[in-house]
Motif scaffolding. Structure first.
Motif, PDB file in Angstrom:
ATOM      1  N   GLU A   8       0.806  -1.217   0.000  1.00 49.56           N
ATOM      2  CA  GLU A   8       0.000   0.000   0.000  1.00 49.56           C
ATOM      3  C   GLU A   8       0.845   1.276   0.000  1.00 49.56           C
ATOM      4  OE1 GLU A   8       0.833  -1.132   4.227  1.00 49.56           O
ATOM      5  OE2 GLU A   8       0.217  -2.238   2.438  1.00 49.56           O
ATOM      6  N   ASP A   9       2.148   1.148   0.237  1.00 52.96           N
ATOM      7  CA  ASP A   9       3.057   2.296   0.240  1.00 52.96           C
ATOM      8  C   ASP A   9       3.662   2.580  -1.130  1.00 52.96           C
ATOM      9  OD1 ASP A   9       2.863   2.676   3.079  1.00 52.96           O
ATOM     10  OD2 ASP A   9       4.284   1.008   3.349  1.00 52.96           O
ATOM     11  N   ALA A  10       3.380   1.749  -2.103  1.00 55.67           N
ATOM     12  CA  ALA A  10       4.072   1.806  -3.388  1.00 55.67           C
ATOM     13  C   ALA A  10       3.994   3.182  -4.055  1.00 55.67           C
ATOM     14  CB  ALA A  10       3.545   0.728  -4.331  1.00 55.67           C
ATOM     15  N   LEU A  11       2.841   3.827  -4.052  1.00 57.73           N
ATOM     16  CA  LEU A  11       2.728   5.121  -4.732  1.00 57.73           C
ATOM     17  C   LEU A  11       3.539   6.200  -4.014  1.00 57.73           C
ATOM     18  CD1 LEU A  11       1.707   6.820  -7.024  1.00 57.73           C
ATOM     19  CD2 LEU A  11      -0.407   7.221  -5.729  1.00 57.73           C
ATOM     20  N   GLN A  12       3.504   6.217  -2.689  1.00 60.82           N
ATOM     21  CA  GLN A  12       4.305   7.216  -1.967  1.00 60.82           C
ATOM     22  C   GLN A  12       5.798   6.970  -2.161  1.00 60.82           C
ATOM     23  OE1 GLN A  12       3.151   8.792   1.968  1.00 60.82           O
ATOM     24  NE2 GLN A  12       1.498   7.261   1.885  1.00 60.82           N
ATOM     25  N   ILE A  13       6.203   5.703  -2.179  1.00 60.53           N
ATOM     26  CA  ILE A  13       7.612   5.379  -2.445  1.00 60.53           C
ATOM     27  C   ILE A  13       7.990   5.868  -3.835  1.00 60.53           C
ATOM     28  CG2 ILE A  13       9.253   3.493  -2.833  1.00 60.53           C
ATOM     29  CD1 ILE A  13       7.684   1.935  -0.623  1.00 60.53           C
ATOM     30  N   ALA A  14       7.132   5.618  -4.805  1.00 61.80           N
ATOM     31  CA  ALA A  14       7.398   6.046  -6.182  1.00 61.80           C
ATOM     32  C   ALA A  14       7.471   7.567  -6.273  1.00 61.80           C
ATOM     33  CB  ALA A  14       6.320   5.505  -7.106  1.00 61.80           C
ATOM     34  N   ASP A  15       6.604   8.273  -5.556  1.00 60.55           N
ATOM     35  CA  ASP A  15       6.652   9.740  -5.553  1.00 60.55           C
ATOM     36  C   ASP A  15       8.003  10.240  -5.032  1.00 60.55           C
ATOM     37  OD1 ASP A  15       4.079  10.140  -6.591  1.00 60.55           O
ATOM     38  OD2 ASP A  15       3.152  10.299  -4.606  1.00 60.55           O
ATOM     39  N   VAL A  16       8.482   9.646  -3.932  1.00 55.59           N
ATOM     40  CA  VAL A  16       9.781  10.011  -3.364  1.00 55.59           C
ATOM     41  C   VAL A  16      10.887   9.661  -4.360  1.00 55.59           C
ATOM     42  CG1 VAL A  16      11.465   9.409  -1.564  1.00 55.59           C
ATOM     43  CG2 VAL A  16       9.083   9.883  -0.945  1.00 55.59           C
ATOM     44  N   HIS A  17      10.795   8.497  -4.962  1.00 55.62           N
ATOM     45  CA  HIS A  17      11.802   8.031  -5.914  1.00 55.62           C
ATOM     46  C   HIS A  17      11.941   9.010  -7.075  1.00 55.62           C
ATOM     47  CE1 HIS A  17      13.484   4.111  -7.925  1.00 55.62           C
ATOM     48  NE2 HIS A  17      14.360   5.077  -7.895  1.00 55.62           N
TER      49      HIS A  17
END
Length: 164
Positions: free
Chosen positions: A15-24
């Motif tokens: 469920e964290d994938a989109l926030q991780i991608a935003d940071v990335h």
């Protein structure tokens, strides 16, 4: 920026994938943008990267996130060395944070959580002086190994740093 201790470091969930991608994506644009031709990172898409991150996390890879009251501000990943000629058993695969949290201590929290004080190695883009200085402060040194790595399809030299 004053070091901040109000970060929670935890294992990432799908469920964290989109926030991780935003940071990335933000970190890549800020860090690698000046090292690449203009516009090279314009096509980075957080939604597309989120799908990749969801698969990585679901596959059991060790991904940690640091969050504050506003959400995820940085991530790190590590695991057994992926290289045939790995100089030590553990690899720091990445730590990424946007510039707004540089100097906050979040990178150190993540480094300590993902590899602690274990011997480890990592690859860093040659010319990424801020990252290399951070790793040097944590006992990593270049060992002379280099390889080409495509960043947004553009070949760039990465250098290996090792802490024994």
């Amino acid at each position: 920026m004053e070091p901040d201790t109000d970060f929670l470091v935890r294992r990432a969930g799908v469920e964290d994938a989109l926030q991780i991608a935003d940071v990335h994506v933000a970190a890549w644009r800020e860090t690698y943008g000046p090292l690449l031709p203009a516009g090279a990172l314009d096509s980075l898409d957080a939604g597309e990267r989120a799908q990749k991150w969801a698969g990585i996390i679901a596959g059991g890879e060790e991904v940690l996130v640091a969050e504050d009251a506003g959400g995820i501000v940085a991530w790190a990943s590590g695991g057994p060395g992926r290289d045939d000629d790995a100089p030590v058993d553990r690899e720091l695969e990445g730590i990424y944070s946007p510039a707004r949290v540089h100097g906050s201590g979040v990178g150190q929290l993540l480094l300590d959580a993902v590899i602690a004080d274990s011997p480890a190695y990592l690859w860093v883009l040659d010319g990424n002086a801020r990252a290399e200085a951070f790793y040097r402060c944590n006992g990593f040194r270049r060992d002379g190994a280099e390889r080409e790595h495509a960043v947004a399809g553009i070949p760039r030299t990465t250098v290996r740093m090792v802490r024994s």
